[in-house]
Enzyme design. Structure first.
Site, PDB file in Angstrom:
ATOM      1  N   VAL A 122      -5.516 -12.153   5.968  1.00 29.68           N
ATOM      2  CA  VAL A 122      -6.393 -13.305   5.703  1.00 29.68           C
ATOM      3  C   VAL A 122      -5.543 -14.555   5.509  1.00 29.68           C
ATOM      4  O   VAL A 122      -4.393 -14.491   5.104  1.00 29.68           O
ATOM      5  CB  VAL A 122      -7.276 -13.085   4.439  1.00 29.68           C
ATOM      6  CG1 VAL A 122      -8.392 -12.103   4.724  1.00 29.68           C
ATOM      7  CG2 VAL A 122      -6.437 -12.647   3.257  1.00 29.68           C
ATOM      8  N   ARG A 143      -4.056   6.580  -2.008  1.00 33.12           N
ATOM      9  CA  ARG A 143      -2.777   5.925  -2.302  1.00 33.12           C
ATOM     10  C   ARG A 143      -1.822   6.943  -2.936  1.00 33.12           C
ATOM     11  O   ARG A 143      -2.229   7.740  -3.783  1.00 33.12           O
ATOM     12  CB  ARG A 143      -2.966   4.759  -3.287  1.00 33.12           C
ATOM     13  CG  ARG A 143      -3.939   3.685  -2.826  1.00 33.12           C
ATOM     14  CD  ARG A 143      -3.256   2.472  -2.257  1.00 33.12           C
ATOM     15  NE  ARG A 143      -4.226   1.582  -1.638  1.00 33.12           N
ATOM     16  CZ  ARG A 143      -4.585   0.384  -2.126  1.00 33.12           C
ATOM     17  NH1 ARG A 143      -4.049  -0.055  -3.250  1.00 33.12           N
ATOM     18  NH2 ARG A 143      -5.466  -0.350  -1.490  1.00 33.12           N
ATOM     19  N   GLN A 166     -13.529   2.117  -1.904  1.00 34.56           N
ATOM     20  CA  GLN A 166     -13.515   0.671  -1.715  1.00 34.56           C
ATOM     21  C   GLN A 166     -14.771   0.234  -0.986  1.00 34.56           C
ATOM     22  O   GLN A 166     -15.448   1.030  -0.340  1.00 34.56           O
ATOM     23  CB  GLN A 166     -12.307   0.254  -0.852  1.00 34.56           C
ATOM     24  CG  GLN A 166     -11.023   0.111  -1.619  1.00 34.56           C
ATOM     25  CD  GLN A 166      -9.944  -0.596  -0.804  1.00 34.56           C
ATOM     26  OE1 GLN A 166     -10.019  -0.690   0.425  1.00 34.56           O
ATOM     27  NE2 GLN A 166      -8.931  -1.095  -1.492  1.00 34.56           N
ATOM     28  N   ALA A 216     -13.450 -12.012   4.920  1.00 33.20           N
ATOM     29  CA  ALA A 216     -13.380 -10.576   4.648  1.00 33.20           C
ATOM     30  C   ALA A 216     -13.098 -10.411   3.166  1.00 33.20           C
ATOM     31  O   ALA A 216     -12.487 -11.279   2.536  1.00 33.20           O
ATOM     32  CB  ALA A 216     -12.272  -9.926   5.467  1.00 33.20           C
ATOM     33  N   HIS A 271      -6.793   1.588   2.678  1.00 32.82           N
ATOM     34  CA  HIS A 271      -7.876   0.651   2.370  1.00 32.82           C
ATOM     35  C   HIS A 271      -8.948   0.759   3.453  1.00 32.82           C
ATOM     36  O   HIS A 271      -8.747   1.456   4.461  1.00 32.82           O
ATOM     37  CB  HIS A 271      -7.359  -0.792   2.222  1.00 32.82           C
ATOM     38  CG  HIS A 271      -6.481  -1.277   3.349  1.00 32.82           C
ATOM     39  ND1 HIS A 271      -5.924  -2.523   3.355  1.00 32.82           N
ATOM     40  CD2 HIS A 271      -6.070  -0.687   4.502  1.00 32.82           C
ATOM     41  CE1 HIS A 271      -5.211  -2.694   4.468  1.00 32.82           C
ATOM     42  NE2 HIS A 271      -5.275  -1.593   5.157  1.00 32.82           N
ATOM     43  N   TRP A 295       0.849  -1.191   0.000  1.00 29.22           N
ATOM     44  CA  TRP A 295       0.000   0.000   0.000  1.00 29.22           C
ATOM     45  C   TRP A 295       0.885   1.241   0.000  1.00 29.22           C
ATOM     46  O   TRP A 295       1.698   1.420   0.907  1.00 29.22           O
ATOM     47  CB  TRP A 295      -0.914   0.002   1.228  1.00 29.22           C
ATOM     48  CG  TRP A 295      -1.892  -1.124   1.152  1.00 29.22           C
ATOM     49  CD1 TRP A 295      -3.108  -1.104   0.535  1.00 29.22           C
ATOM     50  CD2 TRP A 295      -1.723  -2.446   1.670  1.00 29.22           C
ATOM     51  NE1 TRP A 295      -3.706  -2.335   0.642  1.00 29.22           N
ATOM     52  CE2 TRP A 295      -2.879  -3.175   1.323  1.00 29.22           C
ATOM     53  CE3 TRP A 295      -0.714  -3.091   2.378  1.00 29.22           C
ATOM     54  CZ2 TRP A 295      -3.061  -4.512   1.668  1.00 29.22           C
ATOM     55  CZ3 TRP A 295      -0.890  -4.410   2.728  1.00 29.22           C
ATOM     56  CH2 TRP A 295      -2.047  -5.120   2.373  1.00 29.22           C
TER      57      TRP A 295
HETATM   58  N1  PHE Z   1      -7.646  -4.293   1.795  1.00 32.54           N
HETATM   59  C1  PHE Z   1      -7.167  -5.045   0.654  1.00 32.54           C
HETATM   60  C2  PHE Z   1      -6.621  -4.053  -0.386  1.00 32.54           C
HETATM   61  O1  PHE Z   1      -6.892  -2.895  -0.308  1.00 32.54           O
HETATM   62  C3  PHE Z   1      -8.273  -5.875   0.040  1.00 32.54           C
HETATM   63  C4  PHE Z   1      -8.722  -6.994   0.944  1.00 32.54           C
HETATM   64  C5  PHE Z   1      -9.721  -6.798   1.874  1.00 32.54           C
HETATM   65  C6  PHE Z   1      -8.141  -8.237   0.850  1.00 32.54           C
HETATM   66  C7  PHE Z   1     -10.149  -7.820   2.698  1.00 32.54           C
HETATM   67  C8  PHE Z   1      -8.571  -9.266   1.654  1.00 32.54           C
HETATM   68  C9  PHE Z   1      -9.556  -9.065   2.593  1.00 32.54           C
HETATM   69  O2  PHE Z   1      -5.881  -4.421  -1.261  1.00 32.54           O
END
Ligand code: PHE
Length: 360
Positions: A267, A210, A224, A328, A184, A151
Site C-alpha cells: 500500500v 505465523r 484475519q 485495502a 495473511h 511475516w
Molecule cells: N496483510 C497485512 C498484515 O497481515 C495487513 C494489511 C492488509 C495491511 C491490507 C495493509 C493492507 O499485517
C-alpha cells in the site's frame, strides 16, 4: 357353526404374525382359550347330528393339536414370555439432549460478514496453502527484501508428483512457486483481481498462520479479515467511512478512531488504525494476564493495517494503475472477538476447553 378350514387359515396367519410374546398370548387366548373360537367349536360338537360330528370332530381335534404346537414353537422363537418384553413408561421424564452452539470466533465471523454484506461488499475466500508468489511477490515484497521478515512464515515442502500445484521436485522450485501457509489474507486481493474487473468491493475472512512463539495475544494460527475496494475514484475518505461504519456496527456508537501512517509494502500511503476502547471494553481486571490485548491499560488499541493499493500490485494483476484506485485493509478477527467478548487470552479460542466454550 364356523367353517373349520377358514378358522384354521385365520388362526395360523395370526400366530405367524405375532410380533412378541404378548401378541402370541393374545392369539392363543382368541382361539384356544376357555372362550376361544376353536374351543367353542369343539364344545358345540355335541349338539350336532352324529354324521356331522364324525366329520368335523376329528378335524377339529387335529387342528387343536396343530395350533398348540405352533404356539409352543412360536413361543420358543420369541424367546419366552418375559425376556423380550419392552418396558415402556411414558410418564418418565425424557433424556435431556445437550445442544451445541457456535464457537465465539464463528459467531463474530458471521457478524462481520453480515455487516459488510449490508454495505454491499461481497464475501470471498482463498486457499490457506499459498505460493510465495501470491503471499509475497505479487504484493510488492520481492525475494530477499527485508519486508518479508514482517511475516514469520511456515514453509511447506512438497515432493509429491502431480500435486494440484504442479510441483514435481521441491529442489527445482524457484522461490515464487514455493509453498507456504499464508501469513495473511492479502494474497486473496491478487487472486480476486486476476479474475475480476473493477469496480468492486470485497472482504476476505480466513485463517492465517505465523511461525512464532505463543502468548496471551499471539497464536501460530488466527483469523484475519481482508478488505479491498477498487474503482475509478476510490479514496481514503471512502476507506475512513467504511471502516468507521463497520466498527460502530460491531461495537456500538461512541467509538473514537486514530489513523496513523504505517508501512506495508503493498500500500502507498499505508496506515494503521487504532480505536479507543471504553473502560468497559478494556475490562480492567486485576488478574495476572495484564499483558493481554483486552486488559491493556493504554487507551489506544491497534486494530488494522490499511492503505491505498500500491501501483506495483495493480501492475501484477494487469490493471492500469493510472486509471483505477483502491484501498485495502487487514485486521485480526481474534482480536476483535477478544474485545467484544472480553476474552483475556487468544489461546482460549483454540485449546478446546469446554469450560471456556460453554460460556458463550
Ligand atoms: N496483510 C497485512 C498484515 O497481515 C495487513 C494489511 C492488509 C495491511 C491490507 C495493509 C493492507 O499485517
Amino acid at each position: 357353526m364356523r367353517d373349520i378350514g377358514k378358522l384354521k387359515e385365520e388362526a395360523i396367519r395370526a400366530l405367524r404374525g405375532a410380533a412378541d410374546a404378548e401378541a402370541l398370548e393374545g392369539v392363543r387366548v382368541k382361539y384356544l382359550g376357555r372362550k376361544g373360537e376353536l374351543t367353542g367349536l369343539l364344545r358345540a360338537l355335541k349338539d350336532l347330528p352324529v354324521a356331522e360330528r364324525k366329520r368335523i370332530g376329528p378335524a377339529a381335534n387335529v387342528l387343536r393339536r396343530e395350533l398348540e404346537s405352533l404356539v409352543d414353537s412360536k413361543k420358543a422363537e420369541l424367546g419366552g414370555n418375559e425376556g423380550n418384553r419392552v418396558h415402556l413408561d411414558v410418564t418418565k421424564p425424557g433424556e435431556k439432549l445437550r445442544r451445541g452452539h457456535l464457537h465465539p470466533l464463528t459467531r463474530i465471523d458471521k457478524d462481520i460478514r453480515d455487516i459488510f454484506r449490508s454495505m454491499n461488499f461481497s464475501v470471498v475466500e482463498g486457499p490457506e496453502v499459498e505460493t510465495a508468489y501470491y503471499n509475497f511477490d505479487a504484493l510488492n515484497i520481492p525475494p530477499d527484501h527485508p519486508a518479508r521478515d514482517m511475516w514469520d512464515t511456515l514453509w511447506l515442502q512438497s515432493n509429491q508428483k502431480n500435486s494440484k500445484f504442479e510441483i514435481r521436485n521441491s529442489k527445482f522450485l524457484n522461490k515464487s512457486q514455493q509453498l507456504l501457509l499464508r501469513t495473511h489474507t492479502s494474497p486473496v486481493q491478487v487472486r480476486y483481481m486476476e479474475t475480476h474487473e473493477p469496480p468492486f468491493q470485497i472482504v476476505v475472512p480466513g485463517r492465517v498462520f505465523r511461525y512464532e512463539a505463543t502468548d496471551a495475544s499471539h497464536e501460530i494460527n488466527f483469523y484475519q479479515l481482508e478488505g479491498l475496494m477498487v474503482g475509478e475514484d476510490v479514496s481514503l475518505a471512502n476507506f475512513k467511512f467504511v471502516v468507521e461504519e463497520f466498527f460502530r456496527k460491531l461495537f456500538g456508537k461512541g467509538l473514537e478512531f486514530r489513523f496513523r501512517p504505517g508501512y506495508f509494502p503493498f500500500v502507498e500511503p499505508g496506515l494503521e488504525v487504532d480505536i479507543k476502547l471504553t473502560r468497559d471494553q478494556r475490562q480492567t481486571t486485576n488478574d495476572s494476564r495484564q499483558s493481554s490485548v483486552v486488559s491493556r491499560q493504554s487507551d489506544w488499541l491497534e486494530v488494522m493495517g490499511a492503505g491505498m493499493v500500491h501501483r506495483n500490485v495493480f501492475d501484477a494483476v494487469h490493471y492500469n494503475p493510472d486509471a483505477v484506485h483502491g484501498f485495502a485493509f487487514g485486521m485480526g478477527i481474534d482480536r476483535l472477538a477478544m474485545i467484544k467478548y472480553k476474552v483475556p487470552d487468544i489461546r482460549l479460542f483454540y485449546n478446546g476447553d469446554l469450560r471456556f466454550i460453554r460460556q458463550f
